[in-house]
Design a protein around this motif. Structure first.
Motif, PDB file in Angstrom:
ATOM      1  N   LEU A  32       1.306   4.165  -2.889  1.00 53.85           N
ATOM      2  CA  LEU A  32       1.208   5.595  -2.598  1.00 53.85           C
ATOM      3  C   LEU A  32       2.428   6.333  -3.145  1.00 53.85           C
ATOM      4  O   LEU A  32       2.292   7.403  -3.757  1.00 53.85           O
ATOM      5  CB  LEU A  32       1.084   5.831  -1.094  1.00 53.85           C
ATOM      6  CG  LEU A  32       1.078   7.290  -0.646  1.00 53.85           C
ATOM      7  CD1 LEU A  32      -0.136   8.014  -1.204  1.00 53.85           C
ATOM      8  CD2 LEU A  32       1.107   7.366   0.867  1.00 53.85           C
ATOM      9  N   LEU A  69      -2.901  10.379  -2.583  1.00 56.75           N
ATOM     10  CA  LEU A  69      -3.765   9.566  -1.708  1.00 56.75           C
ATOM     11  C   LEU A  69      -5.091   9.238  -2.394  1.00 56.75           C
ATOM     12  O   LEU A  69      -5.572   8.111  -2.328  1.00 56.75           O
ATOM     13  CB  LEU A  69      -4.035  10.297  -0.393  1.00 56.75           C
ATOM     14  CG  LEU A  69      -2.935  10.254   0.638  1.00 56.75           C
ATOM     15  CD1 LEU A  69      -3.224  11.236   1.766  1.00 56.75           C
ATOM     16  CD2 LEU A  69      -2.774   8.857   1.179  1.00 56.75           C
ATOM     17  N   SER A  82      -4.297   6.632  -5.118  1.00 63.90           N
ATOM     18  CA  SER A  82      -3.857   5.309  -4.659  1.00 63.90           C
ATOM     19  C   SER A  82      -4.946   4.522  -3.937  1.00 63.90           C
ATOM     20  O   SER A  82      -4.898   3.290  -3.930  1.00 63.90           O
ATOM     21  CB  SER A  82      -2.632   5.437  -3.755  1.00 63.90           C
ATOM     22  OG  SER A  82      -2.980   6.013  -2.516  1.00 63.90           O
ATOM     23  N   ALA A  83      -5.921   5.183  -3.344  1.00 63.19           N
ATOM     24  CA  ALA A  83      -6.969   4.470  -2.600  1.00 63.19           C
ATOM     25  C   ALA A  83      -7.778   3.513  -3.482  1.00 63.19           C
ATOM     26  O   ALA A  83      -7.865   2.321  -3.171  1.00 63.19           O
ATOM     27  CB  ALA A  83      -7.875   5.472  -1.884  1.00 63.19           C
ATOM     28  N   ARG A 125       0.843  -1.204   0.000  1.00 64.00           N
ATOM     29  CA  ARG A 125       0.000   0.000   0.000  1.00 64.00           C
ATOM     30  C   ARG A 125       0.876   1.251   0.000  1.00 64.00           C
ATOM     31  O   ARG A 125       0.621   2.212  -0.719  1.00 64.00           O
ATOM     32  CB  ARG A 125      -0.914  -0.035   1.228  1.00 64.00           C
ATOM     33  CG  ARG A 125      -1.825   1.138   1.371  1.00 64.00           C
ATOM     34  CD  ARG A 125      -3.002   1.030   0.439  1.00 64.00           C
ATOM     35  NE  ARG A 125      -3.671   2.283   0.302  1.00 64.00           N
ATOM     36  CZ  ARG A 125      -4.788   2.613   0.927  1.00 64.00           C
ATOM     37  NH1 ARG A 125      -5.377   1.755   1.705  1.00 64.00           N
ATOM     38  NH2 ARG A 125      -5.328   3.788   0.758  1.00 64.00           N
ATOM     39  N   VAL A 176       0.510  15.371  -2.344  1.00 60.92           N
ATOM     40  CA  VAL A 176       0.281  14.227  -1.443  1.00 60.92           C
ATOM     41  C   VAL A 176      -1.203  13.886  -1.393  1.00 60.92           C
ATOM     42  O   VAL A 176      -1.583  12.705  -1.450  1.00 60.92           O
ATOM     43  CB  VAL A 176       0.840  14.526  -0.028  1.00 60.92           C
ATOM     44  CG1 VAL A 176       0.375  13.484   0.972  1.00 60.92           C
ATOM     45  CG2 VAL A 176       2.344  14.596  -0.065  1.00 60.92           C
TER      46      VAL A 176
END
Length: 103
Positions: A29, A62, A65-66, A25, A58
């Motif tokens: 990210l 996020l 990437s989720a 994970r 950032v």
């Protein structure tokens, strides 16, 4: 001829399931951040307002990437959930055994 038997996931693969999922994970990210950084550097994505550039990058990484981790890391997430469920079951059994000894 005897057919080879199939086993479930090995103990070693279950032992580090949480660590593996977390590392993957985090890697996803970092990869998303790299893509966002390149897009900001190429001025494809707005840089943000003032000095908010790194915060914006950032946050965008996020958000990207989720859903990717939801799809790409399904197997690792299921293995981690199984590992956590086994730990919870063992803890419940230990608590029940200790409660029975106190009576």
């Amino acid at each position: 001829m005897v057919a080879a038997y199939e086993e479930g996931p090995s103990v070693s693969s279950q032992k580090y399931a949480s660590l593996r999922y977390t590392a993957l994970r985090f890697g996803l990210l970092i990869a998303s951040f790299a893509v966002v950084w390149v897009l900001c550097w190429a001025r494809v994505v707005p840089l943000g307002i003032g000095s908010s550039n790194i915060f914006w990058m950032v946050l965008l990484a996020l958000v990207i990437s989720a859903p990717l981790s939801w799809v790409l890391l399904r197997k690792q997430r299921d293995a981690m959930a199984e590992q956590v469920a086994e730990r919870v079951d063992r803890t419940k059994a230990r608590i029940t055994a200790n409660a029975g000894q106190e009576d």
